[in-house]
Design a protein around this motif. Structure first.
Motif, PDB file in Angstrom:
ATOM      1  N   SER A  66       0.822  -1.214   0.000  1.00  0.00           N
ATOM      2  CA  SER A  66       0.000   0.000   0.000  1.00  0.00           C
ATOM      3  C   SER A  66       0.851   1.257   0.000  1.00  0.00           C
ATOM      4  CB  SER A  66      -0.920   0.011   1.232  1.00  0.00           C
ATOM      5  OG  SER A  66      -1.546   1.267   1.372  1.00  0.00           O
ATOM      6  N   ARG A 134       2.223   4.821  -9.571  1.00  0.00           N
ATOM      7  CA  ARG A 134       1.225   3.813  -9.197  1.00  0.00           C
ATOM      8  C   ARG A 134       0.000   3.883 -10.107  1.00  0.00           C
ATOM      9  NH1 ARG A 134       1.137   1.018  -4.268  1.00  0.00           N
ATOM     10  NH2 ARG A 134       3.316   0.595  -3.702  1.00  0.00           N
ATOM     11  N   LEU A 135      -0.374   5.095 -10.530  1.00  0.00           N
ATOM     12  CA  LEU A 135      -1.511   5.236 -11.439  1.00  0.00           C
ATOM     13  C   LEU A 135      -1.173   4.703 -12.832  1.00  0.00           C
ATOM     14  CD1 LEU A 135      -2.811   8.772 -10.409  1.00  0.00           C
ATOM     15  CD2 LEU A 135      -3.938   6.581 -10.001  1.00  0.00           C
ATOM     16  N   SER A 137       1.178   2.383 -13.452  1.00  0.00           N
ATOM     17  CA  SER A 137       1.393   0.944 -13.345  1.00  0.00           C
ATOM     18  C   SER A 137       0.844   0.445 -12.007  1.00  0.00           C
ATOM     19  CB  SER A 137       2.887   0.621 -13.464  1.00  0.00           C
ATOM     20  OG  SER A 137       3.112  -0.764 -13.339  1.00  0.00           O
ATOM     21  N   PRO A 138      -0.466   0.150 -11.919  1.00  0.00           N
ATOM     22  CA  PRO A 138      -1.083  -0.261 -10.652  1.00  0.00           C
ATOM     23  C   PRO A 138      -0.427  -1.532 -10.097  1.00  0.00           C
ATOM     24  CG  PRO A 138      -2.752   0.268 -12.285  1.00  0.00           C
ATOM     25  CD  PRO A 138      -1.443   0.219 -13.020  1.00  0.00           C
ATOM     26  N   ALA A 139      -0.348  -1.578  -8.762  1.00  0.00           N
ATOM     27  CA  ALA A 139       0.231  -2.736  -8.076  1.00  0.00           C
ATOM     28  C   ALA A 139      -0.822  -3.339  -7.164  1.00  0.00           C
ATOM     29  CB  ALA A 139       1.456  -2.310  -7.270  1.00  0.00           C
ATOM     30  N   ILE A 198     -10.941  -0.818  -1.486  1.00  0.00           N
ATOM     31  CA  ILE A 198     -10.264  -1.933  -2.161  1.00  0.00           C
ATOM     32  C   ILE A 198     -10.881  -3.263  -1.722  1.00  0.00           C
ATOM     33  CG2 ILE A 198      -8.063  -3.152  -2.365  1.00  0.00           C
ATOM     34  CD1 ILE A 198      -6.688  -0.406  -2.126  1.00  0.00           C
ATOM     35  N   TRP A 203     -10.678  -1.944  -6.430  1.00  0.00           N
ATOM     36  CA  TRP A 203     -10.165  -0.849  -7.254  1.00  0.00           C
ATOM     37  C   TRP A 203      -8.925  -0.242  -6.586  1.00  0.00           C
ATOM     38  CZ3 TRP A 203     -11.039   4.867  -7.477  1.00  0.00           C
ATOM     39  CH2 TRP A 203     -10.641   5.396  -8.727  1.00  0.00           C
ATOM     40  N   THR A 204      -7.736  -0.669  -6.971  1.00  0.00           N
ATOM     41  CA  THR A 204      -6.495  -0.239  -6.308  1.00  0.00           C
ATOM     42  C   THR A 204      -6.059   1.199  -6.601  1.00  0.00           C
ATOM     43  OG1 THR A 204      -5.200  -1.231  -8.104  1.00  0.00           O
ATOM     44  CG2 THR A 204      -5.602  -2.591  -6.144  1.00  0.00           C
ATOM     45  N   PRO A 205      -6.445   1.849  -7.713  1.00  0.00           N
ATOM     46  CA  PRO A 205      -6.014   3.244  -7.931  1.00  0.00           C
ATOM     47  C   PRO A 205      -6.458   4.203  -6.829  1.00  0.00           C
ATOM     48  CG  PRO A 205      -6.767   2.329  -9.994  1.00  0.00           C
ATOM     49  CD  PRO A 205      -7.090   1.304  -8.933  1.00  0.00           C
ATOM     50  N   ASP A 207      -5.822   4.017  -3.852  1.00  0.00           N
ATOM     51  CA  ASP A 207      -4.712   4.158  -2.903  1.00  0.00           C
ATOM     52  C   ASP A 207      -3.823   5.358  -3.253  1.00  0.00           C
ATOM     53  OD1 ASP A 207      -3.075   3.132  -0.668  1.00  0.00           O
ATOM     54  OD2 ASP A 207      -1.634   2.623  -2.235  1.00  0.00           O
ATOM     55  N   PRO A 208      -3.261   5.457  -4.458  1.00  0.00           N
ATOM     56  CA  PRO A 208      -2.449   6.637  -4.783  1.00  0.00           C
ATOM     57  C   PRO A 208      -3.269   7.918  -4.917  1.00  0.00           C
ATOM     58  CG  PRO A 208      -2.644   5.202  -6.695  1.00  0.00           C
ATOM     59  CD  PRO A 208      -3.198   4.441  -5.532  1.00  0.00           C
TER      60      PRO A 208
END
Length: 328
Positions: A66, A134-135, A137-139, A198, A203-205, A207-208
């Motif tokens: 995260s 991060r946006l 290349s999402p992790a 999440i 939806w991981t974006p 986070d950033p």
């Protein structure tokens, strides 16, 4: 007694040593305001709590993947450094003046506040850069561990913020530390929101995105602290004092004072304004009485407890200077 300088002596080499010695106030004087010991204590324990949880949050952020947690751990790292600087400022600030530092170490508090602001701005820039990548290349992010660690971080930050709020918030060190901790607190809230979303949507974006929004909010406080500390370092006039109003007030309320010139007001540290000025006397005025009245007015109406007053003898030969009388 010299006729050109009523009410005082000429302080020259022709005078005996006892006559040349500058008269002193009968009361003790110190350049340093009393620094409350509870400020130093709360800052120390806030540092211990912040540094301890920062390590746990960093490890948890790396495990969960995260950015919000890592960013919050970064905030806590700068907080720990800020609190350490604040503690050192209070600790050293209580030392008395010496031969090389006539005001002691009081200015360290302001330097610490300035460094705190710069470190926070640098951290905000780093978070924005990391968030951009991060946006692009999402992790993957582990929502469960992220949620638990963010909740614990929120509790720790609330406790630290409450501790600091019990100190003297007029000091730049306390103010700077509170801004840092407030950033951590908001970071924990953002991490909680991100973890919840999440967990529910995957939806991981988020986070950033929340990290950037949080940093934008903190930037305003960081810039405010930077301006305030830089203003003190540049020996600017304290914000609650207007020189034109100060001059008018003194002329209106100090008997025997015809005018004042060369007025300088600045701060050694938060809450410690200092003033120097030249006093122009009315005919027949008692220099000592005018000086005492000036310092009393500065102390009681303007909060300036350290003032140096010089008498302007309006070009008379042998220009006489009234001794510094440091008000307390």
């Amino acid at each position: 007694m010299d006729k050109r300088c009523p009410g005082t002596h000429v302080w020259g080499h022709s005078q005996p040593e006892s006559r040349r010695a500058m008269p002193q106030d009968s009361h003790a004087h110190s350049h340093a305001p009393t620094l409350r010991e509870d400020n130093q204590r709360v800052v120390f324990w806030a540092f211990v709590m912040t540094a301890g949880f920062m390590l746990a949050e960093l490890v948890g952020g790396l495990i969960a993947g995260s950015l919000a947690l890592i960013a919050d751990a970064g905030h806590m790292l700068t907080d720990a450094a800020a609190l350490a600087l604040a503690w050192a400022g209070f600790k050293l600030g209580r030392r008395g003046p010496d031969a090389r530092r006539s005001f002691g170490y009081l200015r360290l508090e302001v330097i610490a506040g300035f460094v705190n602001a710069l470190s926070l701005i640098a951290l905000i820039a780093w978070i924005a850069w990391e968030a951009l990548w991060r946006l692009i290349s999402p992790a993957p992010v582990l929502a469960g561990p992220m949620l638990v660690i963010a909740a614990l971080g929120l509790l720790v930050n609330i406790a630290v913020f409450w501790m600091l709020s019990r100190g003297d918030r007029d000091h730049l060190n306390i103010r700077g530390a509170m801004i840092h901790v407030l950033g951590d607190l908001l970071g924990s809230v953002a991490a909680l929101l991100a973890a919840g979303l999440i967990w529910l949507t995957g939806w991981t974006p988020i986070d950033p995105i929340l990290s950037v929004l949080l940093s934008a909010i903190l930037l305003r406080s960081a810039l405010s602290l930077l301006r305030a500390s830089a203003h003190v370092l540049m020996e600017g006039v304290p914000g609650d004092i207007v020189l034109t109003d100060l001059r008018a007030d003194l002329i209106a309320h100090v008997p025997g004072l015809a005018g004042i010139a060369h007025v300088h007001v600045w701060s050694i540290t938060s809450g410690a304004p200092v003033a120097t000025l030249e006093a122009q006397l009315e005919d027949g005025a008692d220099p000592e009485a005018v000086t005492d009245a000036l310092k009393l007015r500065l102390r009681e109406e303007h909060g300036i407890h350290h003032a140096t007053v010089e008498i302007d003898w309006q070009g008379r030969a042998g220009a006489c200077v009234l001794a510094d009388r440091l008000g307390s």
